[in-house]
Design a protein around this motif. Structure first.
Motif, PDB file in Angstrom:
ATOM      1  N   TYR A  29       0.897  -1.287  -0.005  1.00  0.00           N
ATOM      2  CA  TYR A  29       0.043   0.125  -0.095  1.00  0.00           C
ATOM      3  C   TYR A  29       0.703   1.326  -0.120  1.00  0.00           C
ATOM      4  N   PHE A  30       0.286   2.171  -0.153  1.00  0.00           N
ATOM      5  CA  PHE A  30       0.592   3.768  -0.273  1.00  0.00           C
ATOM      6  C   PHE A  30       1.507   4.161  -1.702  1.00  0.00           C
ATOM      7  N   GLY A  31       1.446   3.085  -2.587  1.00  0.00           N
ATOM      8  CA  GLY A  31       2.231   3.476  -3.815  1.00  0.00           C
ATOM      9  C   GLY A  31       1.959   2.576  -4.827  1.00  0.00           C
ATOM     10  N   GLN A  32       2.745   2.694  -5.921  1.00  0.00           N
ATOM     11  CA  GLN A  32       2.880   1.588  -7.059  1.00  0.00           C
ATOM     12  C   GLN A  32       3.919   0.541  -6.753  1.00  0.00           C
ATOM     13  N   LEU A  33       3.723  -0.454  -7.410  1.00  0.00           N
ATOM     14  CA  LEU A  33       4.767  -1.406  -7.121  1.00  0.00           C
ATOM     15  C   LEU A  33       5.834  -1.165  -8.329  1.00  0.00           C
ATOM     16  N   GLN A  34       5.396  -0.759  -9.275  1.00  0.00           N
ATOM     17  CA  GLN A  34       6.384  -0.514 -10.661  1.00  0.00           C
ATOM     18  C   GLN A  34       7.310  -1.553 -10.711  1.00  0.00           C
ATOM     19  N   ASN A  35       8.513  -1.470 -10.893  1.00  0.00           N
ATOM     20  CA  ASN A  35       9.345  -2.489 -11.320  1.00  0.00           C
ATOM     21  C   ASN A  35       9.457  -3.689 -10.230  1.00  0.00           C
ATOM     22  N   ASN A  36       8.656  -3.607  -9.229  1.00  0.00           N
ATOM     23  CA  ASN A  36       8.455  -4.584  -8.114  1.00  0.00           C
ATOM     24  C   ASN A  36       7.132  -5.478  -8.283  1.00  0.00           C
ATOM     25  N   LEU A  37       6.509  -5.239  -9.418  1.00  0.00           N
ATOM     26  CA  LEU A  37       5.231  -5.805  -9.557  1.00  0.00           C
ATOM     27  C   LEU A  37       5.195  -7.111 -10.087  1.00  0.00           C
ATOM     28  N   GLU A  38       6.079  -7.453 -10.817  1.00  0.00           N
ATOM     29  CA  GLU A  38       6.326  -8.773 -11.064  1.00  0.00           C
ATOM     30  C   GLU A  38       6.991  -9.701  -9.987  1.00  0.00           C
ATOM     31  N   LEU A  39       7.889  -8.979  -9.250  1.00  0.00           N
ATOM     32  CA  LEU A  39       8.263  -9.656  -8.174  1.00  0.00           C
ATOM     33  C   LEU A  39       7.065 -10.172  -7.130  1.00  0.00           C
ATOM     34  N   ALA A  40       6.355  -9.249  -6.826  1.00  0.00           N
ATOM     35  CA  ALA A  40       5.108  -9.229  -5.808  1.00  0.00           C
ATOM     36  C   ALA A  40       4.478 -10.547  -6.485  1.00  0.00           C
ATOM     37  N   ALA A  41       4.106 -10.433  -7.771  1.00  0.00           N
ATOM     38  CA  ALA A  41       3.107 -11.199  -8.254  1.00  0.00           C
ATOM     39  C   ALA A  41       3.573 -12.608  -8.387  1.00  0.00           C
ATOM     40  N   SER A  42       4.959 -12.651  -8.262  1.00  0.00           N
ATOM     41  CA  SER A  42       5.402 -14.149  -8.327  1.00  0.00           C
ATOM     42  C   SER A  42       5.785 -14.597  -7.081  1.00  0.00           C
ATOM     43  N   LEU A  43       5.617 -14.033  -6.129  1.00  0.00           N
ATOM     44  CA  LEU A  43       6.110 -14.665  -4.526  1.00  0.00           C
ATOM     45  C   LEU A  43       5.055 -15.588  -4.504  1.00  0.00           C
ATOM     46  N   PRO A  44       5.473 -16.657  -3.758  1.00  0.00           N
ATOM     47  CA  PRO A  44       4.586 -17.779  -3.315  1.00  0.00           C
ATOM     48  C   PRO A  44       3.588 -17.703  -2.282  1.00  0.00           C
ATOM     49  N   VAL A  45       2.792 -16.535  -2.403  1.00  0.00           N
ATOM     50  CA  VAL A  45       1.719 -16.426  -1.412  1.00  0.00           C
ATOM     51  C   VAL A  45       0.358 -16.866  -2.037  1.00  0.00           C
ATOM     52  N   ASP A  46      -0.801 -16.528  -1.135  1.00  0.00           N
ATOM     53  CA  ASP A  46      -2.157 -17.330  -1.738  1.00  0.00           C
ATOM     54  C   ASP A  46      -2.912 -15.765  -2.276  1.00  0.00           C
ATOM     55  N   GLY A  47      -2.277 -14.600  -1.787  1.00  0.00           N
ATOM     56  CA  GLY A  47      -3.211 -13.654  -2.478  1.00  0.00           C
ATOM     57  C   GLY A  47      -2.126 -12.308  -2.539  1.00  0.00           C
ATOM     58  N   LEU A  48      -2.638 -11.402  -3.026  1.00  0.00           N
ATOM     59  CA  LEU A  48      -1.869  -9.902  -3.190  1.00  0.00           C
ATOM     60  C   LEU A  48      -2.740  -8.785  -3.226  1.00  0.00           C
ATOM     61  N   HIS A  49      -2.535  -7.856  -2.090  1.00  0.00           N
ATOM     62  CA  HIS A  49      -3.256  -6.676  -2.102  1.00  0.00           C
ATOM     63  C   HIS A  49      -2.493  -5.455  -2.792  1.00  0.00           C
ATOM     64  N   ILE A  50      -3.542  -4.975  -3.395  1.00  0.00           N
ATOM     65  CA  ILE A  50      -2.993  -3.519  -4.299  1.00  0.00           C
ATOM     66  C   ILE A  50      -3.291  -2.318  -4.126  1.00  0.00           C
ATOM     67  N   ASP A  51      -2.802  -1.241  -3.635  1.00  0.00           N
ATOM     68  CA  ASP A  51      -3.560  -0.090  -3.428  1.00  0.00           C
ATOM     69  C   ASP A  51      -3.890   0.446  -4.812  1.00  0.00           C
ATOM     70  N   ALA A  52      -5.159   0.399  -5.114  1.00  0.00           N
ATOM     71  CA  ALA A  52      -5.885   0.924  -6.558  1.00  0.00           C
ATOM     72  C   ALA A  52      -6.091   2.416  -6.277  1.00  0.00           C
ATOM     73  N   ILE A  53      -5.914   2.906  -5.208  1.00  0.00           N
ATOM     74  CA  ILE A  53      -5.884   4.560  -5.445  1.00  0.00           C
ATOM     75  C   ILE A  53      -4.574   4.877  -6.062  1.00  0.00           C
ATOM     76  N   ASN A  54      -3.587   4.574  -5.555  1.00  0.00           N
ATOM     77  CA  ASN A  54      -2.230   5.085  -6.105  1.00  0.00           C
ATOM     78  C   ASN A  54      -1.922   4.122  -7.557  1.00  0.00           C
ATOM     79  N   ALA A  55      -2.324   2.953  -7.539  1.00  0.00           N
ATOM     80  CA  ALA A  55      -1.789   2.306  -8.450  1.00  0.00           C
ATOM     81  C   ALA A  55      -2.882   1.385  -9.347  1.00  0.00           C
ATOM     82  N   ARG A  56      -3.885   2.259  -9.839  1.00  0.00           N
ATOM     83  CA  ARG A  56      -5.159   1.693 -10.480  1.00  0.00           C
ATOM     84  C   ARG A  56      -4.408   0.940 -11.670  1.00  0.00           C
ATOM     85  N   ASP A  57      -3.623   1.250 -12.417  1.00  0.00           N
ATOM     86  CA  ASP A  57      -3.237   0.817 -13.605  1.00  0.00           C
ATOM     87  C   ASP A  57      -2.615  -0.831 -13.370  1.00  0.00           C
ATOM     88  N   GLU A  58      -2.040  -0.930 -12.257  1.00  0.00           N
ATOM     89  CA  GLU A  58      -1.328  -2.216 -12.042  1.00  0.00           C
ATOM     90  C   GLU A  58      -2.096  -3.270 -11.475  1.00  0.00           C
TER      91      GLU A  58
END
Ligand code: GLN
Ligand code: ZN
Length: 763
Positions: free
Chosen positions: A247-276
């Motif tokens: 939260y608090f911002g965009q993942l930018q170049n960490n987006l792929e990393l975040a999406a690839s971590l072996p967890v069961d869900g990912l929360h994204i701050d859609a206020i700051n990172a709608r596009d992501e």
């Protein structure tokens, strides 16, 4: 079906109950058990408030700070408090507050007096956390008692509980290695405690754990990125499911990393990172949950629900049960309940949502997604009406302000002459000695002053009576300054409740809540004013007070204003235009005040920018953009004056190295800064070439009641003179004196003035 959840709830209470319970305990007016039962009551109430959610947060409550809670959960206590004999809650407060709890603690003799943990800003919010301390030898040891206890309470309160913890990598990132060792070297040790913690929660029947890794929205180098990979590789085999929260911002170049971590869900701050959100939906493996933070957890505006549904509906179709919905971040950063407000203008109130109202919005969105918009048609219609009313209200839109803004050009922010030429004219006019002395603006806010203000607010004192009382205070402070022999005087700010609120109250476009409190740290809360419309200044705000003060003395009187960037950064601001636009509007309004002061004969004007640094974005790549409009706003405010008028600015912090070029660009004639605690070393940032104007390095710490000695001040100033030419140095305290008492101020300033005299004869 969409699942709803919340990342965290404000713990302070709608009426700041936690604040009062804590302060009463610290003063020894209530027992530990009473404090604990107050806290349990609040938690229960807050879960009741969140009953409509599919999952409610547990462990988001903290007596002081959630990071400090995590340190205790991980058994990472600073060495200086280990071996404490008393109750663990008292030890917790010792780390938080730097002493043993005044009472309720029978061990102040054997275990008293420790230094508080360092406190710093939580990402780019105004919340402050206690910095975890590490050394190469740090060992961790699980204490899950807090979470287990609250889990039981949550279940008893009838909610489906989702424990919230700070992730291991963010925890290390937030902390400091006291021995400069590599924090990441502690990761393996730390992970074994996290493993243990997750297993413990699993054994309690927990299904989901929210694990916060907001570091993912910052610029991470390879070592921190690989720490994330190894952390979640280690934690993936646990029985509980992990929702990785960013939260608090965009993942930018960490987006792929975040999406690839072996967890069961990912929360994204859609206020700051709608596009992501769409990108993440495409990147996530087919069995993962995507939690979308669609409601702003950082501001107080209603969400445009119909607009949100436009982009959420296709997403819900695409993801089905895998879509979760939540606020963008914990609701810690917003006040609790809009319905408490009795005095807000009804139209403005209809545009707002605090934490409870945001949860209702969340529910409406989820119902619309699950059952169709028709199921919540009245709520959506009411929301649309409120959004429309705000968008079109003449109170929000002021064509004159927009026209003035359109006319801003580079000339508006430029002084007539460069500093060197101005300095000559100013010194001819002001006729100041070398090492001129001044103060930062405020003098003690005495009980008398506060009493008069509260009488005035309640109507017991009329305006004439209040003004007379304030004039008496101003006169008193002017006489004291003359006796002290200060060179540039101030009126003392007796009439100001707060350096932002005072101006907000007099500007059009601002509203004030009664209960809009947000936790800043521990029991301390702030009530940010609400900037809702185009900003204009119907009347002069300070001229009457300053000219009155000037009429009392032949010494130059410094006009005192708060700058646009600071007003902006300490307000809830509009979400319907960029921050920069609101800042320029404030700049134009304060500029008019500067020009009015000048017209009234005020020769020295100080424009405080205490919060300029605070506004720096999380990512360095965005610093330049912010600094450009922030500095330009200051320039527009300040630089319309004649060469002869001396502009001061004040910043109460000490890190300038990375932004010194921007500070120099503001082109104030004099800047006063905090330096006393750094032994003048920070003046290194201000060497000759990088900062060409005058500087007043604060020579004593106003946060401490200690009286600085004359020798100490002379010493500090000599150190300053090794870095800055003496003819460009001023002598002044660190910051305003409003929190001190006259009995401390007089001897401290006496020594300061004598020190300046010594310097004049020696340097
Ligand atoms: N002029 C203000 C005062 O003296 C400045 C306060 C601040 O910088 N925080 O109180
Ligand atoms: Zn200050």
């Amino acid at each position: 079906m969409v699942t709803t959840h919340n990342l965290g709830f404000p713990r302070i209470g709608a009426k700041r109950e936690l604040k009062f319970a804590l302060e009463s305990y610290w003063k020894g007016q209530s027992s530990r058990d009473e404090l604990k039962s107050h806290a349990a009551q609040l938690r229960r109430r807050h879960w009741q408030n969140q009953q409509a959610l599919d999952l409610a947060p547990v462990g988001d409550f903290a007596f002081y700070d959630q990071v400090l809670d995590m340190s205790f959960t991980l058994g990472n206590l600073p060495e200086r408090v280990q071996g404490f004999h008393g109750d663990v809650l008292d030890n917790y407060f010792r780390v938080a507050r730097g002493r043993s709890a005044e009472t309720g603690d029978d061990h102040s003799a054997c275990c008293g007096g420790v230094a508080a943990g360092e406190m710093t800003k939580w990402f780019d919010t105004n919340y402050h956390y206690i910095v975890p301390e590490f050394t190469a030898a740090t060992e961790f040891k699980l204490d899950a008692s807090r979470l287990i206890e609250q889990l039981g309470e949550a279940r008893a309160a009838g909610v489906k509980a989702k424990p919230v913890i700070i992730g291991p990598v963010t925890y290390l990132w937030l902390g400091k290695a006291k021995d400069d060792s590599d924090r990441l070297a502690l990761l393996p040790r730390l992970l074994s405690v996290y493993t243990h913690l997750l297993d413990t929660l699993g054994a309690q029947g927990v299904e989901w754990v929210q694990i916060d890794e907001p570091v993912l929205v910052t610029e991470l180098d390879a070592s921190w990125q690989s720490a994330l990979i190894s952390a979640y590789e280690t934690l993936k085999l646990r029985k509980v499911k992990l929702l990785l929260a960013t939260y608090f911002g965009q993942l930018q170049n960490n987006l792929e990393l975040a999406a690839s971590l072996p967890v069961d869900g990912l929360h994204i701050d859609a206020i700051n990172a709608r596009d992501e959100v769409t990108k993440a939906a495409a990147l996530l493996p087919a069995n993962r949950v995507l939690s979308v933070g669609a409601i702003n957890g950082r501001n107080i505006w209603k969400t445009d629900l119909n607009a949100a549904l436009e982009w959420l509906e296709p997403l819900a179709k695409q993801l089905g049960d895998r879509l979760w919905l939540a606020p963008s971040c914990s609701l810690l950063h917003v006040p609790v309940d809009l319905d408490s407000e009795q005095k807000l203008d009804a139209e403005i109130q209809s545009w707002l949502a605090f934490a409870l109202q945001k949860l209702v919005e969340l529910n409406v969105l989820a119902t619309a997604l699950n059952k169709g918009r028709d199921a919540v048609a009245p709520a959506l219609a009411a929301n649309a009406a409120a959004i429309h009313s705000r968008r079109t209200s003449p109170r929000v839109n002021n064509p004159e302000v927009k026209a003035a803004l359109a006319k801003i050009d580079a000339a508006l922010g430029r002084r007539v002459s460069a500093y060197a030429a101005r300095a000559t004219k100013q010194s001819a006019l002001l006729n100041l000695p070398a090492f001129p002395t001044t103060t930062i603006g405020s003098f003690p806010q005495t009980p008398d002053i506060r009493h008069a203000r509260s009488q005035f607010k309640s109507g017991a004192l009329d305006e004439a009576g209040y003004k007379a009382a304030m004039r008496k205070e101003i006169e008193h402070s002017v006489r004291e300054q003359e006796k002290l022999g200060l060179d540039v005087l101030v009126h003392g700010e007796a009439e100001r409740n707060d350096m932002v609120e005072y101006f907000g109250e007099q500007l059009d476009g601002y509203a004030f809540s009664q209960f809009g409190w947000v936790q800043s740290y521990g029991s301390r809360c702030v009530k940010p004013p609400i900037l809702f419309g185009d900003i204009s200044r119907p009347n002069a705000m300070t001229v009457e007070w300053i000219t009155y003060a000037q009429s009392l003395t032949n010494k130059p009187m410094k006009g005192m204003l708060t700058g646009p960037v600071t007003i902006l950064n300490w307000s809830f601001v509009r979400d319907d235009q960029p921050r920069s636009v609101s800042c320029y509007q404030l700049a134009l309004a304060i500029r008019n005040e500067v020009l009015d002061l000048e017209k009234a004969g005020v020769r020295v004007i100080q424009i405080d920018e205490a919060a300029l640094r605070e506004g720096l974005p999380l990512r360095r790549a965005q610093w330049n953009d912010y600094l450009t409009w922030a500095v330009e706003s200051f320039r527009i405010t300040a630089n319309g004056v004649a060469d002869e008028t001396q502009i001061h600015t004040h910043m109460c912090y000490s890190e300038f190295n990375d932004i010194i070029a921007s500070i120099a660009d503001m082109d104030a004639d004099v800047i006063t800064i905090e330096t006393s605690r750094s032994d003048m070393e920070l003046l290194d940032a201000f060497d000759n070439f990088r900062y060409p104007n005058e500087i007043g390095p604060g020579v004593y710490d106003i946060h401490s009641p200690n009286i600085p000695s004359q020798d100490h001040i002379v010493d500090l100033m000599k150190k300053a003179a090794e870095r800055i030419p003496a003819e460009r140095l001023w002598v002044n305290p660190d910051c305003g004196l409003k929190t001190r008492q006259w009995g401390e101020v007089i001897p401290a300033l006496t020594n300061m003035v004598s020190a300046a005299k010594t310097l004049r004869s020696q340097v």
